[in-house]
Design a protein around this motif. Structure first.
Motif, PDB file in Angstrom:
ATOM      1  N   LEU A 446      15.159   6.370   1.740  1.00 23.03           N
ATOM      2  CA  LEU A 446      16.030   7.510   1.445  1.00 23.03           C
ATOM      3  C   LEU A 446      16.682   7.345   0.072  1.00 23.03           C
ATOM      4  N   LEU A 447      17.185   6.146  -0.224  1.00 21.16           N
ATOM      5  CA  LEU A 447      17.757   5.892  -1.538  1.00 21.16           C
ATOM      6  C   LEU A 447      16.715   6.065  -2.635  1.00 21.16           C
ATOM      7  N   TYR A 448      15.517   5.581  -2.382  1.00 17.85           N
ATOM      8  CA  TYR A 448      14.435   5.726  -3.359  1.00 17.85           C
ATOM      9  C   TYR A 448      14.166   7.199  -3.630  1.00 17.85           C
ATOM     10  N   LYS A 449      14.068   7.983  -2.585  1.00 12.99           N
ATOM     11  CA  LYS A 449      13.791   9.413  -2.731  1.00 12.99           C
ATOM     12  C   LYS A 449      14.903  10.124  -3.500  1.00 12.99           C
ATOM     13  N   ARG A 450      16.142   9.769  -3.212  1.00 15.52           N
ATOM     14  CA  ARG A 450      17.274  10.456  -3.837  1.00 15.52           C
ATOM     15  C   ARG A 450      17.425  10.085  -5.317  1.00 15.52           C
ATOM     16  N   LEU A 451      17.062   8.854  -5.679  1.00  9.00           N
ATOM     17  CA  LEU A 451      17.418   8.345  -7.006  1.00  9.00           C
ATOM     18  C   LEU A 451      16.245   8.186  -7.963  1.00  9.00           C
ATOM     19  N   ILE A 452      15.041   8.003  -7.451  1.00  8.78           N
ATOM     20  CA  ILE A 452      13.902   7.642  -8.297  1.00  8.78           C
ATOM     21  C   ILE A 452      13.028   8.852  -8.583  1.00  8.78           C
ATOM     22  N   GLY A 453      12.766   9.089  -9.869  1.00  7.50           N
ATOM     23  CA  GLY A 453      11.859  10.151 -10.286  1.00  7.50           C
ATOM     24  C   GLY A 453      10.456   9.619 -10.515  1.00  7.50           C
ATOM     25  N   PRO A 454       9.496  10.499 -10.829  1.00  2.59           N
ATOM     26  CA  PRO A 454       8.097  10.072 -10.958  1.00  2.59           C
ATOM     27  C   PRO A 454       7.751   9.359 -12.259  1.00  2.59           C
ATOM     28  N   ILE A 497      18.811   7.033 -16.202  1.00  2.13           N
ATOM     29  CA  ILE A 497      17.774   6.067 -15.802  1.00  2.13           C
ATOM     30  C   ILE A 497      18.233   5.333 -14.552  1.00  2.13           C
ATOM     31  N   THR A 498      17.305   5.113 -13.629  1.00  2.00           N
ATOM     32  CA  THR A 498      17.621   4.347 -12.417  1.00  2.00           C
ATOM     33  C   THR A 498      16.829   3.043 -12.406  1.00  2.00           C
ATOM     34  N   LEU A 499      17.537   1.949 -12.271  1.00  2.09           N
ATOM     35  CA  LEU A 499      16.924   0.636 -12.094  1.00  2.09           C
ATOM     36  C   LEU A 499      16.936   0.294 -10.612  1.00  2.09           C
TER      37      LEU A 499
END
Length: 592
Positions: A446-454, A497-499
């Motif tokens: 869920l966190l990945y989906k909310r924060l990470i783009g392609p 940017i998300t790390l």
């Protein structure tokens, strides 16, 4: 890797230590002489300071990210889901209309939903409307006499709804289903270990429920057809598939298609092998079935969904690509990390295990690029442990290290989509348990989906360099990945940017943001185990607060912890987390 600079806290080297046989006075004089010479030589390293006993010295790691151009761009549905056909066998398919289950799936949308698994090739479609008379397994006398009648009444009530059909199943009904599923789980395990599978009947009613779940959850259904129905000449018998295609078309279901599951195992499972070229011809046959059907004339087709790329599997893929490489929209394969019967909690922390996937990716890419350069590649059906997983391990916080590293590694190496096996079913590899409670890997997803783009960005670090020993591979226990922040997340402006960082060390690590990330405000989403079970916990906390669904059945708000600009990131030992660097104005992230 671009080296910026590093500031290791000083430790006297082994060469500078006085011999152990010196007298105490000589030892003291030697130490004074060493410090004096260091000062005269302009040694600028800080002197060692007193530390608490047992506390290891730390190295400050500098981190920067290339922001001009992405190194990769993956599918918007990069993190996707799978449901195994075993949910027909154990009865859970009847409960896919549960409001709570739909809410959890909707949280991971947009995504693909693959309906496939080991029992794909034993699935037969029958256009029957009454599931109570066609469903296998224990009858109503095993539980309550009206159990299946309740299911039918629920179906009738759902049919009267418009749009998404959502149900609130009574607790007693769910308890009975859990009892049934527990009994059927033993049957399914016996089939899996003996490699002998019984046929499954998919009725029209069951297909309606499956599609309703996918549609209401914002998921695009990929249906894997039975490839083991064979004619005497070993060509594919498409009669059952054609019946399913016609019914789906009559309902205007938007579905993509596959044929079979792990064809490299057909000799073991069925006593009849199918080579790569024959499988390629079968895919061309399926394509010819789809084209005359108006709604499926341009439907996507994926395959061949091979297993781990050993020598014989690579040979099968090679034969398939020669014949049907241009027929499929993406080439698919599966991966399992660990034998679930012998797994231990520390296995999930082994960097050697985390790195096994990288070599497999290169083997698949080599074959695919030989015949169809640039063809998309998907990893379908990735699981941490085989044999249905291991209770209190595969469904624990510890398994998340493998899962998050898989997501980072696949995106960095250009894999377009990864499909998690499984969203919800029997065993322990799933994201949601049979009480409809989300497990640690769900919250991670869920966190990945909310924060990470392609868009994938290149990471540059300094302070991790080590001199490799002859014949030894350096395997980093600190893993850092970077993406453009999801542009659908309206909490962050484009250009952020998300790390996401995995720390497998037993000590905390300090990371200083440099270059384009320097002095930027950071939002921290630190995911840690919750409760006394530690790494075996099935509950997690976000920034110190336990993550649970809200009482009304909705997902909780994922609140970050703001870190002041310029602050050093302190990554606790054996944890993972996401860090959104705000207002970077990264050129690669400003446009879709």
């Amino acid at each position: 890797m671009r080296v910026l600079c590093a500031f290791p806290e000083a430790m006297p080297s082994s060469n500078s230590r006085p011999p152990a046989c010196l007298a105490p006075g000589a030892l003291y004089l030697a130490l004074l002489l060493h410090l004096s010479l260091s000062s005269q030589a302009g040694d600028r390293r800080p002197l060692p300071v007193d530390r608490a006993p047992g506390l290891k010295e730390k190295t400050l790691i500098l981190l920067d990210v290339s922001t001009k151009n992405p190194v990769r761009t993956v599918n918007e549905n990069f993190l996707s889901l799978q449901l195994d056909p075993s949910i027909i066998h154990d009865g859970w398919l009847d409960f896919l209309s549960s409001k709570r289950l739909v809410t959890l799936a909707r949280g991971l949308s947009p995504a693909f939903l693959r309906f496939g698994g080991k029992r794909t090739d034993f699935l037969q479609f029958q256009n029957l409307r009454n599931p109570a008379k066609s469903r296998g397994g224990p009858g109503p006398d095993y539980y309550l006499k009206n159990y299946e009648d309740d299911i039918v009444r629920s179906d009738v009530a759902l049919d009267k709804q418009k749009g998404c059909k959502i149900a609130q199943h009574p607790d007693v009904m769910l308890e009975l289903q859990r009892e049934k599923a527990a009994q059927m789980h033993l049957v399914l395990l016996k089939e899996q270990f003996s490699n002998t599978y019984s046929n499954l009947i998919l009725t029209a009613r069951s297909l309606d429920k499956l599609y309703n779940f996918a549609d209401c959850s914002g998921l695009h259904l990929i249906f894997a057809l039975n490839a083991l129905r064979r004619n005497p000449n070993n060509s594919w018998n498409s009669s059952s598939a054609l019946s399913l295609l016609k019914y789906s078309a009559s309902k205007k279901y938007n579905i993509s298609w596959e044929l079979g599951n792990e064809p490299n195992n057909y000799r073991t499972m069925h006593g009849r092998a199918v080579n790569g070229s024959q499988l390629g011809k079968d895919y061309i046959q399926l394509k010819s079935l789809l084209q005359p059907i108006r709604i499926y004339s341009r439907a996507s087709l994926y395959g061949p969904n091979i297993g781990r790329p050993r020598k014989n599997v690579i040979a099968l893929l090679d034969g398939f690509m020669k014949v049907a490489g241009s027929t499929v929209d993406a080439v698919t394969w599966q991966h399992c990390y660990i034998d679930g019967r012998v797994v231990k909690v520390m296995d999930f922390l082994k960097t050697r295990l985390l790195d096994t996937l990288s070599d497999q990716i290169r083997k698949i890419q080599k074959v695919v690029n030989t015949y169809t350069p640039g063809k998309k590649i998907w990893l379908e059906g990735v699981v941490t442990t085989s044999a249905g997983g291991t209770n209190n391990l595969s469904d624990s916080y510890a398994a998340g290290f493998l899962w998050l590293n898989t997501l980072g590694m696949l995106a960095n190496q250009g894999i377009d989509v990864v499909i998690r096996h499984s969203f919800f079913d029997h065993g322990y590899n799933h994201l949601v348990d049979q009480n409809f409670n989300p497990l640690p890997d769900y919250w991670l997803s869920l966190l990945y989906k909310r924060l990470i783009g392609p868009k994938v960005l290149a990471v540059h670090v300094a302070g991790l360099q080590r001199k490799p020993r002859p014949g030894r591979v350096i395997r980093d226990k600190l893993r850092i990945y970077a993406h453009c922040t999801n542009h659908h997340n309206h909490n962050y402006v484009r250009g952020s940017i998300t790390l996401f960082i995995i720390n497998l060390h037993r000590s905390r690590k300090k990371i200083k943001l440099a270059g384009t990330l320097r002095d930027k405000l950071v939002h921290q989403y630190l995911l840690q185990p919750y409760g006394q079970e530690g790494l075996k916990s099935k509950s997690v906390q976000l920034n110190g607060q336990p993550l649970v669904m809200v009482d009304d059945g909705t997902l909780p708000e994922l609140k970050p912890r703001p870190l002041r600009a310029g602050r050093t990131l302190v990554i606790p030992p054996v944890t993972m987390g996401f860090y959104v660097v705000k207002n970077v104005n990264a050129l690669a992230c400003r446009y879709r």
